[in-house]
Design an enzyme around this catalytic site. Sequence first.
Site, PDB file in Angstrom:
ATOM      1  N   SER A 129       0.831  -1.200   0.000  1.00 52.84           N
ATOM      2  CA  SER A 129       0.000   0.000   0.000  1.00 52.84           C
ATOM      3  C   SER A 129       0.865   1.250   0.000  1.00 52.84           C
ATOM      4  CB  SER A 129      -0.905   0.018   1.239  1.00 52.84           C
ATOM      5  OG  SER A 129      -1.637   1.229   1.291  1.00 52.84           O
ATOM      6  N   LYS A 183      -4.365  -6.636   3.649  1.00 50.36           N
ATOM      7  CA  LYS A 183      -4.377  -5.534   2.682  1.00 50.36           C
ATOM      8  C   LYS A 183      -5.802  -5.222   2.236  1.00 50.36           C
ATOM      9  CE  LYS A 183      -2.726  -2.564  -0.381  1.00 50.36           C
ATOM     10  NZ  LYS A 183      -3.756  -2.396  -1.402  1.00 50.36           N
ATOM     11  N   HIS A 186      -7.378  -3.289   4.982  1.00 49.05           N
ATOM     12  CA  HIS A 186      -6.789  -1.939   4.883  1.00 49.05           C
ATOM     13  C   HIS A 186      -7.545  -1.123   3.845  1.00 49.05           C
ATOM     14  CE1 HIS A 186      -4.284   0.826   2.533  1.00 49.05           C
ATOM     15  NE2 HIS A 186      -3.584   1.068   3.628  1.00 49.05           N
ATOM     16  N   ASN A 187      -7.790  -1.707   2.682  1.00 49.27           N
ATOM     17  CA  ASN A 187      -8.480  -0.979   1.626  1.00 49.27           C
ATOM     18  C   ASN A 187      -9.927  -0.697   1.994  1.00 49.27           C
ATOM     19  OD1 ASN A 187      -6.055  -1.372   0.324  1.00 49.27           O
ATOM     20  ND2 ASN A 187      -6.972  -1.941  -1.617  1.00 49.27           N
ATOM     21  N   GLU A 190      -9.859   2.173   4.153  1.00 49.94           N
ATOM     22  CA  GLU A 190      -9.585   3.304   3.259  1.00 49.94           C
ATOM     23  C   GLU A 190     -10.881   3.801   2.610  1.00 49.94           C
ATOM     24  OE1 GLU A 190      -7.625   3.418  -1.110  1.00 49.94           O
ATOM     25  OE2 GLU A 190      -6.327   2.622   0.465  1.00 49.94           O
TER      26      GLU A 190
END
Length: 475
Positions: A129, A183, A186-187, A190
Site C-alpha cells: 500500500s 491488505k 486496509h483498503n 480506506e
Amino acid sequence: MEKADIGLIGLAVMGQNLALNINDHGFRLAVFNRTTSKVDDFLQGAAQDTQIIGTHSIEEFVASLTSPRRILLMVKAGAVVDSFIDLLTPHLDQGDIIMDGGNSLYTDTTRRVNNLQQQGIIYMGTGISGGEEGARNGPSIMPGGNKAGWPLVKNILQSIAAKVDGEPCCEWIGEEGAGHYVKMVHNGIEYGDMQLICEAYQFLREGLSLDVDEIADIFSQWNEGKLNSYLIEITSHILRVKDVDGEPLVDKILDTAGQKGTGKWTAINSLELGIPLTLIGEAVFARFLSALKGERVKAAKILAAPEMTFNYSEQEKQAYIDALKDALYASKIISYTQGYMLMREAAKNYHWNLNYGGIALMWRGGCIIRSRFLDSIKQAYTDNPQLESLLLDDFFQKAIASTQTGWRKTVARAVESGIPVPGFAAALTFYDGYRLESVPANLLQAQRDYFGAHTFERIDQPRGNFFHHDWTGES
C-alpha cells in the site's frame, strides 16, 4: 553478467516505482514486462544510469536471477497472475519464490500457496500500500503465504518499506492468504475514511455554504491535531488546486466514483463471517449510488427536499465545524474498530495467527490510511492482545465519550437538512447498537418463530436450549 538479487514483472506505475526503490537500496534487479517495449522505454527513461537489468523473455528473466530465485509480480489481479505463474513455473526450481504484490483476492492467494507448495515452489501474497509515492519512497508491505520464503525476502522487503521511528512498516502477517486479506481490510478502511471525508466536505460546502478555499483551510487545521492523516492532508491539497480558469478543479470532476473491488470484497467477507462492517458497507454503496448519475439528475428535478433551511450565526458556524470534526474522529474510530473485528473473526475462522498491534505499526507509514492514532491501536493490543473491540479499550472509550455530542449533532443536523451522511450515521448506529445490553432482536426471533418455527432461546433458561411457541393457539 552479474545476476540479479530479485526480479520484478510488471512495469506499470507501481512496478516502475518499486523497481527504482529496490535499486536505490542497493539490490540488483531484473525486470520483465509482457509488452517488452516497456522494458526498453523504462531503461531509457526513469531507469537510465541504474543497475537494473532489462529482459525480453521469461527464459531470459529467470536465467538472470540468483538462486533461490525471488520474483515479485506487479500485475493485474485475477487471471493475469495465474497466467504468469503458469509461464514461470516450468523454468523454476524447488525453493524458488514468487511474490504477488497486487491486490489479489485472498482466497486466490490461498489456492496458489497450496498449489505451488505441492510443486516445491514458495508462494507469498504480499499486500503493498502507498500508491505511486509509496512505491517509490517506501510503502507499507504486508507479506503472507508460505512462511519458508520470509527469511529469504525479509531483508529486501524491509529495506524498501517505509520507516517510522526507525522501524520498517513491513513484518510477517500470516499463513495462506493472510497478507492479502489484511491488505483487503486496509483498503476497506480506506473506503470508509474517504467516504467520511467526503461527507464532511459536503456538510461544509452545502450545509454551512463555505467556499472551497475555506474548507481547504479547515482540513489543514484538522491535520495538525488528532485527525492527522495522509487522507486529510491530501484533501486539503486537492481543494487548493485550481483549473485553468481559476476555479477549483474539484468542481470540474464528474461525481461518479470508481473502485477496484477490494472494498466490495471486504464487505462481502463481513457478511460471510457475520461481522457488522456497516460503515465500510455504506462506503461501498455510496460509490454505487454515485454511479447512478443519470437517475440522480432526473431525481433532483422531481424529488422533494426538506423544507428546513440551514441558518446559523458566526458563533454557531464554528460550533458546527467543531462538531463535524468530532463526528469525523469518532466515525474514523468506528471504521478501524469494525476492520479489526473482521480481522479477528477471520483469524479465528481461517486459523491464522495475526499480530493486531503489529498490523497497526505497519500501517503507520507508507500506506494510504496512515494516521496519528495507529500508535494508540498498537498500544491497545499491547495492553490486551485478546482485545475483542477497540471500543473496549480505555483510550478509545474516552475518545468516543468526548466526541459523541458533536457526532450526534452533526448527524441530526445533516438528516434535518437533507445532506446524506451514510458513513457518519452508520458508524453512530453501530456504536449505539454495540453499547446496548438489550436490542429488539427478541421481537425478531419471535417473528421468525411465528412464521417459520425457527425457535428461540429464553433469558430464564441456559444458553443452547431452544423453544417453540404456539403463537396462534391453533395447534
